[in-house]
Write a protein that holds these residues in place. Structure first.
Motif, PDB file in Angstrom:
ATOM      1  N   ALA A  15      19.778   0.616  -0.188  1.00  0.00           N
ATOM      2  CA  ALA A  15      18.518   0.851   0.539  1.00  0.00           C
ATOM      3  C   ALA A  15      18.540   0.292   1.950  1.00  0.00           C
ATOM      4  O   ALA A  15      17.488  -0.006   2.517  1.00  0.00           O
ATOM      5  CB  ALA A  15      17.367   0.237  -0.254  1.00  0.00           C
ATOM      6  N   GLU A  16      19.725   0.123   2.533  1.00  0.00           N
ATOM      7  CA  GLU A  16      19.841  -0.578   3.817  1.00  0.00           C
ATOM      8  C   GLU A  16      19.041   0.063   4.949  1.00  0.00           C
ATOM      9  O   GLU A  16      18.597  -0.633   5.871  1.00  0.00           O
ATOM     10  CB  GLU A  16      21.312  -0.679   4.233  1.00  0.00           C
ATOM     11  N   GLU A  17      18.820   1.377   4.884  1.00  0.00           N
ATOM     12  CA  GLU A  17      18.191   2.064   6.015  1.00  0.00           C
ATOM     13  C   GLU A  17      16.747   1.637   6.241  1.00  0.00           C
ATOM     14  O   GLU A  17      16.304   1.483   7.382  1.00  0.00           O
ATOM     15  CB  GLU A  17      18.259   3.580   5.813  1.00  0.00           C
ATOM     16  N   HIS A  18      15.993   1.421   5.169  1.00  0.00           N
ATOM     17  CA  HIS A  18      14.550   1.177   5.326  1.00  0.00           C
ATOM     18  C   HIS A  18      14.051  -0.116   4.683  1.00  0.00           C
ATOM     19  O   HIS A  18      12.863  -0.424   4.790  1.00  0.00           O
ATOM     20  CB  HIS A  18      13.762   2.347   4.730  1.00  0.00           C
ATOM     21  N   ILE A  19      14.922  -0.873   4.032  1.00  0.00           N
ATOM     22  CA  ILE A  19      14.428  -1.998   3.242  1.00  0.00           C
ATOM     23  C   ILE A  19      13.780  -3.081   4.093  1.00  0.00           C
ATOM     24  O   ILE A  19      12.854  -3.765   3.635  1.00  0.00           O
ATOM     25  CB  ILE A  19      15.547  -2.592   2.345  1.00  0.00           C
ATOM     26  N   ARG A  20      14.202  -3.238   5.331  1.00  0.00           N
ATOM     27  CA  ARG A  20      13.550  -4.259   6.190  1.00  0.00           C
ATOM     28  C   ARG A  20      12.063  -3.953   6.353  1.00  0.00           C
ATOM     29  O   ARG A  20      11.227  -4.854   6.245  1.00  0.00           O
ATOM     30  CB  ARG A  20      14.224  -4.309   7.560  1.00  0.00           C
ATOM     31  N   GLU A  21      11.747  -2.697   6.637  1.00  0.00           N
ATOM     32  CA  GLU A  21      10.336  -2.328   6.800  1.00  0.00           C
ATOM     33  C   GLU A  21       9.556  -2.582   5.516  1.00  0.00           C
ATOM     34  O   GLU A  21       8.409  -3.052   5.559  1.00  0.00           O
ATOM     35  CB  GLU A  21      10.223  -0.853   7.173  1.00  0.00           C
ATOM     36  N   ALA A  22      10.169  -2.270   4.394  1.00  0.00           N
ATOM     37  CA  ALA A  22       9.487  -2.465   3.113  1.00  0.00           C
ATOM     38  C   ALA A  22       9.220  -3.946   2.859  1.00  0.00           C
ATOM     39  O   ALA A  22       8.101  -4.343   2.496  1.00  0.00           O
ATOM     40  CB  ALA A  22      10.331  -1.872   1.982  1.00  0.00           C
ATOM     41  N   ILE A  23      10.237  -4.775   3.034  1.00  0.00           N
ATOM     42  CA  ILE A  23      10.090  -6.220   2.817  1.00  0.00           C
ATOM     43  C   ILE A  23       9.045  -6.804   3.756  1.00  0.00           C
ATOM     44  O   ILE A  23       8.150  -7.559   3.340  1.00  0.00           O
ATOM     45  CB  ILE A  23      11.438  -6.938   2.999  1.00  0.00           C
ATOM     46  N   GLU A  24       9.150  -6.461   5.019  1.00  0.00           N
ATOM     47  CA  GLU A  24       8.232  -7.051   6.006  1.00  0.00           C
ATOM     48  C   GLU A  24       6.797  -6.602   5.784  1.00  0.00           C
ATOM     49  O   GLU A  24       5.852  -7.346   6.077  1.00  0.00           O
ATOM     50  CB  GLU A  24       8.728  -6.720   7.413  1.00  0.00           C
ATOM     51  N   SER A  25       6.598  -5.407   5.227  1.00  0.00           N
ATOM     52  CA  SER A  25       5.232  -4.969   4.936  1.00  0.00           C
ATOM     53  C   SER A  25       4.603  -5.813   3.828  1.00  0.00           C
ATOM     54  O   SER A  25       3.381  -5.940   3.756  1.00  0.00           O
ATOM     55  CB  SER A  25       5.219  -3.492   4.540  1.00  0.00           C
ATOM     56  N   ILE A  26       5.428  -6.401   2.990  1.00  0.00           N
ATOM     57  CA  ILE A  26       4.926  -7.308   1.949  1.00  0.00           C
ATOM     58  C   ILE A  26       4.735  -8.718   2.510  1.00  0.00           C
ATOM     59  O   ILE A  26       3.733  -9.384   2.229  1.00  0.00           O
ATOM     60  CB  ILE A  26       5.877  -7.336   0.732  1.00  0.00           C
ATOM     61  N   LEU A  27       5.655  -9.165   3.317  1.00  0.00           N
ATOM     62  CA  LEU A  27       5.565 -10.526   3.852  1.00  0.00           C
ATOM     63  C   LEU A  27       4.364 -10.719   4.770  1.00  0.00           C
ATOM     64  O   LEU A  27       3.910 -11.859   4.954  1.00  0.00           O
ATOM     65  CB  LEU A  27       6.860 -10.881   4.593  1.00  0.00           C
ATOM     66  N   VAL A  28       3.839  -9.656   5.358  1.00  0.00           N
ATOM     67  CA  VAL A  28       2.679  -9.783   6.255  1.00  0.00           C
ATOM     68  C   VAL A  28       1.363  -9.458   5.548  1.00  0.00           C
ATOM     69  O   VAL A  28       0.330  -9.288   6.205  1.00  0.00           O
ATOM     70  CB  VAL A  28       2.831  -8.893   7.508  1.00  0.00           C
ATOM     71  N   LEU A  96       0.408  -1.276   3.312  1.00  0.00           N
ATOM     72  CA  LEU A  96      -0.486  -1.680   4.396  1.00  0.00           C
ATOM     73  C   LEU A  96      -0.946  -3.117   4.165  1.00  0.00           C
ATOM     74  O   LEU A  96      -0.976  -3.603   3.031  1.00  0.00           O
ATOM     75  CB  LEU A  96      -1.662  -0.723   4.502  1.00  0.00           C
ATOM     76  N   PRO A  97      -1.300  -3.836   5.244  1.00  0.00           N
ATOM     77  CA  PRO A  97      -1.508  -5.300   5.158  1.00  0.00           C
ATOM     78  C   PRO A  97      -2.491  -5.777   4.107  1.00  0.00           C
ATOM     79  O   PRO A  97      -2.316  -6.847   3.543  1.00  0.00           O
ATOM     80  CB  PRO A  97      -1.985  -5.654   6.566  1.00  0.00           C
ATOM     81  N   GLN A  98      -3.530  -5.013   3.814  1.00  0.00           N
ATOM     82  CA  GLN A  98      -4.544  -5.460   2.854  1.00  0.00           C
ATOM     83  C   GLN A  98      -4.327  -4.912   1.449  1.00  0.00           C
ATOM     84  O   GLN A  98      -5.187  -5.076   0.580  1.00  0.00           O
ATOM     85  CB  GLN A  98      -5.940  -5.078   3.354  1.00  0.00           C
ATOM     86  N   ARG A  99      -3.183  -4.295   1.222  1.00  0.00           N
ATOM     87  CA  ARG A  99      -2.959  -3.671  -0.087  1.00  0.00           C
ATOM     88  C   ARG A  99      -3.134  -4.661  -1.234  1.00  0.00           C
ATOM     89  O   ARG A  99      -3.923  -4.442  -2.155  1.00  0.00           O
ATOM     90  CB  ARG A  99      -1.559  -3.053  -0.151  1.00  0.00           C
ATOM     91  N   LEU A 100      -2.382  -5.752  -1.233  1.00  0.00           N
ATOM     92  CA  LEU A 100      -2.424  -6.689  -2.357  1.00  0.00           C
ATOM     93  C   LEU A 100      -3.793  -7.343  -2.486  1.00  0.00           C
ATOM     94  O   LEU A 100      -4.301  -7.535  -3.594  1.00  0.00           O
ATOM     95  CB  LEU A 100      -1.344  -7.761  -2.204  1.00  0.00           C
ATOM     96  N   GLU A 101      -4.393  -7.671  -1.376  1.00  0.00           N
ATOM     97  CA  GLU A 101      -5.716  -8.303  -1.397  1.00  0.00           C
ATOM     98  C   GLU A 101      -6.738  -7.396  -2.079  1.00  0.00           C
ATOM     99  O   GLU A 101      -7.497  -7.828  -2.963  1.00  0.00           O
ATOM    100  CB  GLU A 101      -6.168  -8.604   0.026  1.00  0.00           C
ATOM    101  N   LYS A 102      -6.741  -6.124  -1.706  1.00  0.00           N
ATOM    102  CA  LYS A 102      -7.731  -5.198  -2.250  1.00  0.00           C
ATOM    103  C   LYS A 102      -7.441  -4.846  -3.706  1.00  0.00           C
ATOM    104  O   LYS A 102      -8.365  -4.744  -4.527  1.00  0.00           O
ATOM    105  CB  LYS A 102      -7.791  -3.950  -1.380  1.00  0.00           C
ATOM    106  N   GLN A 103      -6.173  -4.683  -4.043  1.00  0.00           N
ATOM    107  CA  GLN A 103      -5.860  -4.350  -5.430  1.00  0.00           C
ATOM    108  C   GLN A 103      -6.086  -5.539  -6.366  1.00  0.00           C
ATOM    109  O   GLN A 103      -6.563  -5.362  -7.491  1.00  0.00           O
ATOM    110  CB  GLN A 103      -4.420  -3.836  -5.536  1.00  0.00           C
ATOM    111  N   PHE A 104      -5.764  -6.732  -5.904  1.00  0.00           N
ATOM    112  CA  PHE A 104      -6.009  -7.924  -6.710  1.00  0.00           C
ATOM    113  C   PHE A 104      -7.508  -8.081  -6.967  1.00  0.00           C
ATOM    114  O   PHE A 104      -7.936  -8.313  -8.109  1.00  0.00           O
ATOM    115  CB  PHE A 104      -5.457  -9.163  -6.000  1.00  0.00           C
TER     116      PHE A 104
END
Length: 338
Positions: A15-28, A96-104
């Motif tokens: 997944a080297e092509e896009h995994i940075r974007e995926a990880i960083e979308s979770i870290l923020v 998106l940044p509020q995903r986990l907050e809203k789903q939780f």
């Protein structure tokens, strides 16, 4: 070690092509009480090195020496998950940044809901495109399962105790999400948030492109089992019509389809499987969509559409109905000239 509220489960393979974007979308994420559990399924590219480059204790990397497949990795992640909830995430998508907050918050407010998802917006060739949505209520979602999946898999969050008790079935590969939801349908309540909280990347290497034939075949097996579980034995002809309806075919026999949809409504009324008012409304929507798809048969499609009482129960947007009319008349003229 404290227990996180959410385990974000991300299976990865080359997944080297896009995994940075995926990880960083979770870290923020605005919600920070999570672990990001990345299960690498035997990658041979730089995926693992990219994951190791992040110095964040919330990231947990599990390395498989061989590629064992998505279902195995998902169940492996479920076994290892420590959070109260498991949120799915793919290595080429963006939360998106509020995903986990809203789903939780939604799951905490609704303890009877075992699984919920969200709407998503497509990424195609690096650009944001249209938004995809599924129904939101438990009844609507389980009716939707008669035709196909009711969640966008990378958007879901589910209760970890439910997942550990009922892991993904390991049969019918490439349709593991549809298979899973039909297995869980009688075990918990479903819901979707009517909000876009994930961007989903489309590309030619996805299973829907590379394994399309097997995916369709397996989906038909799952659909048949769910249909007959709810409504009993159906003839081979009825099942074939149902598959064509579910797959939104543009060469379907509308008279036979009308008869089948109206029979489904009678079967539901007899069994009380779903609330009658909701079921009939969903079937009326299906009737509109399949007739619109078959406008190529000309005035016949228009006449057949109006011949069912279902056309009075769901009213499409005026603009879409007029477009349907126009297509029917154009198709009629074209068919005459053949």
């Amino acid at each position: 070690m404290s227990t996180p509220a959410i385990t974000v489960l991300m299976p990865v393979h080359n997944a080297e092509e896009h995994i940075r974007e995926a990880i960083e979308s979770i870290l923020v994420q605005t919600f920070t009480d999570f672990e990001l559990l990345i299960v690498d399924d035997g990658s041979t590219d730089s995926t693992r090195d990219i994951v190791r480059s992040y110095n964040d204790p919330r990231i947990k990397l599990v390395k498989n020496t061989k590629n064992r497949g998505t279902v195995h990795v998902l169940n492996q992640g479920i076994e290892l998950a420590r959070g109260k909830y498991i949120a799915r995430m793919d290595a080429d998508d963006i939360s998106l940044p509020q995903r986990l907050e809203k789903q939780f918050a939604f799951m905490e407010r609704n303890p009877s809901i075992g699984i919920s998802g969200t709407a998503m917006r497509l990424i195609k060739k690096g650009k944001l495109k249209n938004t995809r949505k599924q129904p939101c209520t438990n009844e609507e979602l389980k009716i939707q399962l008669l035709f196909g999946t009711c969640f966008f898999h990378p958007t879901v969050i589910l209760r970890t105790d439910l997942a550990k008790t009922h892991p993904y079935p390991d049969n019918l590969v490439y349709t593991q999400d549809y298979n899973y939801w039909t297995n869980l349908a009688d075990k918990t309540q479903f819901a979707n948030l009517d909000e876009t909280l994930l961007h989903f990347r489309t590309h030619q290497t996805q299973i829907s492109h590379t394994k399309a034939g097997l995916q369709i075949s397996n989906a038909r097996t799952i659909r048949t089992a769910y249909l007959q579980k709810l409504f009993g034995h159906c003839s081979d002809k009825e099942i074939d019509i149902h598959h064509q309806l579910a797959e939104n075919k543009d060469n379907i026999d509308l008279e036979e389809t009308k008869a089948w949809i109206e029979k489904l409504i009678k079967l539901n009324n007899k069994s009380n499987t779903f609330l009658s008012t909701i079921f009939i409304n969903e079937m009326a929507k299906k009737w509109w969509f399949i007739c619109r798809k078959n406008s190529g048969s000309g005035k016949k499609a228009l006449k057949t559409y109006h011949s069912s009482y279902l056309h009075t129960l769901y009213h499409p947007e005026k603009k879409k109905y007029l477009k349907f009319l126009l297509k029917c008349y154009i198709a009629q003229q074209f068919n005459r000239q053949k």
